[in-house]
Design an enzyme around this catalytic site. Structure first.
Site, mmCIF file in Angstrom:
data_model
loop_
_atom_site.group_PDB
_atom_site.id
_atom_site.type_symbol
_atom_site.label_atom_id
_atom_site.label_comp_id
_atom_site.label_asym_id
_atom_site.label_seq_id
_atom_site.Cartn_x
_atom_site.Cartn_y
_atom_site.Cartn_z
ATOM 1 N N SER A 49 -9.600 13.684 -30.934
ATOM 2 C CA SER A 49 -8.700 12.554 -30.970
ATOM 3 C C SER A 49 -7.745 12.540 -32.173
ATOM 4 C CB SER A 49 -9.526 11.265 -30.993
ATOM 5 O OG SER A 49 -10.336 11.222 -32.151
ATOM 6 N N LYS A 68 -5.186 9.317 -40.231
ATOM 7 C CA LYS A 68 -5.349 8.896 -38.839
ATOM 8 C C LYS A 68 -5.355 7.366 -38.829
ATOM 9 C CE LYS A 68 -8.765 9.986 -35.152
ATOM 10 N NZ LYS A 68 -10.021 10.729 -34.897
ATOM 11 N N SER A 119 -13.484 15.674 -32.973
ATOM 12 C CA SER A 119 -12.087 15.228 -33.085
ATOM 13 C C SER A 119 -11.280 15.755 -34.263
ATOM 14 C CB SER A 119 -12.027 13.709 -33.097
ATOM 15 O OG SER A 119 -12.128 13.242 -31.786
#
Ligand code: GLN
Length: 472
Positions: free
Chosen positions: A152, A77, A176
């Protein structure tokens, strides 16, 4: 979609010289290129990845040991500091920021031979549940391009499902990792708070931020955790790893006591989601697992408590982005005051600003007692209720999210609607317990089952989840 073998098998291939790390990296990079329309990836790290692959292949040809993740490509990420590409956290304010060092998690994985090939899209600063808050682009769900992938860590989850790498790293502050896993049909693991170092990861809410893997199987998640877990001098909140290997997935299901959280099975849960959980329970009963409903009365307050504590910490953590130290600095500012104001005004998106304002508000004198302190009291209540539940149950289960993936644009204009997507995930973060989302066998859009256990019981949780995954 490219399907990767189980990580252990890939590693065996690379270690014996049967597979070349370079071929695996090329395969990952090619899959990244062909999946571009999904907007899962912000940047590739091709040069560095190829150099590392070359080194690993050379070591293996000399007969040297190349690690437990030898040659395995992975995607981080974009809130992990990684050398070889910018680290933006999905925000304009970090554009142009090149990490001076790497996150501990990345260092540990690389020391075992894994190769970071790309940075994945995310809601800016990991604020969101759909990856629509990225300042750059909206990631699309691999199963249906009109739907969100969850957030996310939506880019990480989509990249794994699209076969861009055998695993990806995410962060989970309020869900997330698990929510995108649920929406994309992957496995998402949020370990016990502190089990994986947060050093070198862009901080969101430091008291709930956790790092974990998104994978195709629980077995893969356990191996990645095994290589990342443990104390780190660079993060004072880290805890000792278990003496047992996280990859030890042996467990007897018979007689295991599982609480079905009634607050997660009520109205507001889509019938398809509820039915998928109920029919899984029926199947698992045949293995001797004992199920019983359990109520945690403070759970309905968890979301409100999270959305006070989290922005309080966010407002503090985001104060360092001032146009002087990292990334974007407003080019027209002629003095420090303007530079602060204009860099932050233009650099931060709406959601980051909203959280900075809420956080500052709940921490200000006069409101602190009314909001922040009350939210912390709820947090303590939750901790107590969960630990009481774990006196009677080995595990707690429920859906990961009340719905399947929702359409892009559906909730984007209404922050409160969006926050409701986290209603089942935030409690694990507030209490620091480990939690995993595994995909259920369904015919339509993916549905995840969430399994939680007490703090530091990660070995058992992974073992249980792995068995459940195989039984369903
Ligand atoms: N969706 C939650 C939020 O917006 C959780 C985000 C996260 O875990 N990073 O805060």
């Amino acid at each position: 979609m490219v399907n990767w073998d189980p990580i252990e098998k890939i590693v065996a291939g690379v270690s014996s010289g049967e597979l070349k790390a370079m071929d695996l990296v090329e395969r990952a990079l090619k899959a990244i290129d062909s999946g571009r329309e999904f907007n899962a990836i912000i940047a590739k790290i091709d040069d560095r990845a190829r150099r590392r692959a070359n080194n690993i292949d050379k070591e293996v040809s000399k007969g040297k040991y190349a690690g437990r993740l030898a040659g395995v490509p992975f995607i981080a990420k974009d809130n992990f500091l990684v050398i070889g590409a910018e680290t933006t956290a999905g925000s304009n304010i970090l554009r142009g920021f090149n990490a001076p060092y790497q996150a501990t998690a990345i260092e540990k994985l690389e020391s075992e031979g894994a190769i970071c090939v790309a940075k994945a899209n995310l809601d800016a600063f990991a604020h969101g549940s759909s990856t629509e808050n990225s300042d750059f682009m909206i990631t699309k769900n691999p199963h249906d391009k009109t739907k969100v992938p969850g957030g996310s860590s939506g880019g990480s989850a989509a990249s794994v499902v699209l076969g861009m790498a055998p695993f990806a790293l995410g962060t989970d502050t309020g869900g997330s990792i698990r929510l995108p896993a649920s929406f994309t049909g992957s496995v998402g693991y949020k370990p016990t708070y502190g089990l994986v170092s947060r050093s070198g990861v862009v901080a969101m809410a430091s008291s709930t931020d956790v790092i974990g893997p998104i994978t195709n199987s629980v077995e893969d998640a356990a191996l990645v955790l095994e290589c990342m877990a443990g104390r780190d001098n660079l993060d004072g909140t880290t805890i000792d790893r278990s003496k047992k290997q996280y990859t030890d997935l042996s467990i007897d299901l018979n007689g295991k006591k599982v609480g079905v959280v009634s607050e997660y099975m009520g109205t507001g849960v889509e019938p398809d989601v509820k039915n998928a959980i109920l029919s899984s329970i029926e199947k698992l009963k045949k293995t001797g697992v004992k199920f019983q409903e359990v109520s945690l009365p403070s759970l309905p307050l968890a979301l409100a408590s999270y959305y006070i504590i989290m922005p309080a910490e966010v407002s503090s953590n985001l104060s360092r982005y001032d146009g002087q130290r990292y990334g974007f600095s407003h080019p027209k500012a002629k003095n420090l005051e303007d530079s602060y104001n204009w860099s932050r005004s233009e650099g931060f998106g709406r959601e980051a600003k909203r959280r900075i304002m809420i956080g500052t508000y709940v921490l200000s004198s006069g409101y602190y007692d009314d909001y922040y302190k009350k939210a912390q009291k709820v947090r303590t209540k939750l901790i107590n209720e969960f630990s009481e539940a774990f006196n009677s149950f080995d595990f707690l289960i429920g859906p990961t999210a009340p719905t399947t993936a929702f359409p892009i644009g559906h909730k984007a204009a209404d922050p409160l609607e969006m926050y409701l997507a986290d209603i089942m995930t935030v409690a694990a973060n507030l209490t620091g317990i480990p939690s995993i989302s595994i995909p259920l066998p369904v015919s339509g859009l993916p549905i995840g089952m969430q399994i939680m256990t007490k703090q530091k019981n990660d070995v058992q949780l992974l073992a249980f989840a792995s068995k459940v995954e195989k039984e369903l």
